[in-house]
Design a protein around this motif. Structure first.
Motif, PDB file in Angstrom:
ATOM      1  N   SER A 241      32.735  41.302  44.046  1.00  0.00           N
ATOM      2  CA  SER A 241      32.621  42.308  43.000  1.00  0.00           C
ATOM      3  C   SER A 241      33.400  41.892  41.756  1.00  0.00           C
TER       4      SER A 241
ATOM      5  N   SER B 158      30.052  44.123  45.684  1.00  0.00           N
ATOM      6  CA  SER B 158      28.902  44.592  44.904  1.00  0.00           C
ATOM      7  C   SER B 158      28.476  43.536  43.885  1.00  0.00           C
TER       8      SER B 158
ATOM      9  N   GLY C 216      29.341  47.875  41.284  1.00  0.00           N
ATOM     10  CA  GLY C 216      28.475  46.920  40.618  1.00  0.00           C
ATOM     11  C   GLY C 216      28.220  47.214  39.159  1.00  0.00           C
TER      12      GLY C 216
END
Length: 313
Positions: free
Chosen positions: A172, A223, A244
């Motif tokens: 992420s 993410s 995200g």
């Protein structure tokens, strides 16, 4: 990294909660979906998943201990938080037959993904897959070295009753600068023992596609993803982390690339400073994910489980 990092706004939250009575796995709050495959998926909180195919079990990022770090406070996680493993808790599940492993798959090296894996490897005899950094960290934490299998992404492996495809992936992107918390790598030759959470480096990120029992599932530990790695994959289920926001078209692009899977199960959405059995969404990200999935892939069933809830694809 000398300052705390925060995942507020990255890993979301809502109002889901669960209880675990007398150490027995609770059912999910709503009726769990049930398909026709011979695969069962159980959520152990955070990005911890158990995949059962017949008598075989694959674990992904199992972290039952869930010690407090301050992750969801304004100051973020304290990088000096000592590492700990609640062996009594883990033993309780193992000894009552609620937990088993033939393989343990590690997506990256952070504390909320890797800390419990060395002990689980000792207890179960499972083969553990991860990058060189992940294996270095786990060996230093006491994982049996003959059970560690190095991967870099691109491997496609077949075992008795199931297969594992290992995918190059990305962690992420956190904060205004889209950074990776606790970045870095370490060689397999290092054996100095990690002591605090900042010692557990990201060390490269992997995703996994597990196929068996008439179904396939893809899991991402963060993410983000490498779109080209996913070309041609058509899983029945994607285990999708919330967040995200820094990734361009994070959910629509991913679901389109994967052919709009039948099921999208939320993962890595709970406040993991709370113990197992208290699945609470701290920032509203779960509902955001639900709405984005519904807009991007209206034919996909959105699955949310309480801790230790399960479903059949």
């Amino acid at each position: 990294m000398s300052e705390g990092f925060s995942r507020r706004g990255l890993f979301g939250a809502g109002a889901a909660a669960a209880t675990i009575l007398a150490g027995v796995p609770a059912a999910s709050a709503s009726a769990a979906p049930r398909g026709t495959s011979q695969m069962t998926l159980r959520w152990w909180g955070n990005n911890g998943w158990e995949i059962r195919v017949g008598t075989k079990t694959i674990l992904i990022d199992p972290w039952l201990t869930r010690f407090k770090t301050g992750t969801y406070t304004p100051a973020g996680a304290d990088p000096r938080t000592p590492l700990s493993v609640n062996k009594e808790l883990i033993d309780g599940y193992l000894d009552r037959g609620f937990l088993h492993a033939d393989h343990i798959l590690v997506t990256h090296g952070h504390y909320d993904h890797l800390t419990d894996v060395p002990y689980l490897a000792q207890r179960t005899g499972a083969t553990v897959i991860g990058t060189e950094t992940h294996l270095s960290l786990m060996a230093a934490l006491g994982a049996p070295e003959d059970q560690l299998a190095i991967a870099s992404g691109g491997e496609d492996l077949t075992f008795d009753g199931y297969s594992i495809r290992i995918l190059r992936s990305l962690h992420s992107a956190v904060g205004a600068r889209a950074q990776v918390p606790f970045p870095g790598s370490r060689p397999l030759s290092r054996r100095d023992r990690p002591r605090v959470i900042s010692d557990l480096l990201e060390g490269g990120t992997l995703a996994y596609c597990v196929t068996g029992g008439g179904a396939s599932v893809v899991n991402f530990g963060g993410s983000n993803y490498v779109e080209s790695e996913l070309a041609g994959l058509r899983p029945d289920v994607v285990l999708l982390p919330v967040g995200g926001a820094k990734v361009t078209q994070y959910v629509p692009r991913l679901l389109r690339t994967l052919g709009n899977p039948r099921m999208v199960a939320a993962t890595h959405w709970d406040d993991f400073d709370l113990p197992l059995g208290q699945a609470q969404d701290p920032n509203g990200g779960l509902e955001v994910l639900r709405k984005v999935v519904a807009a991007a892939s209206p034919g996909s069933e959105f699955v949310v489980l309480d801790h230790l809830g399960s479903f059949v694809p």
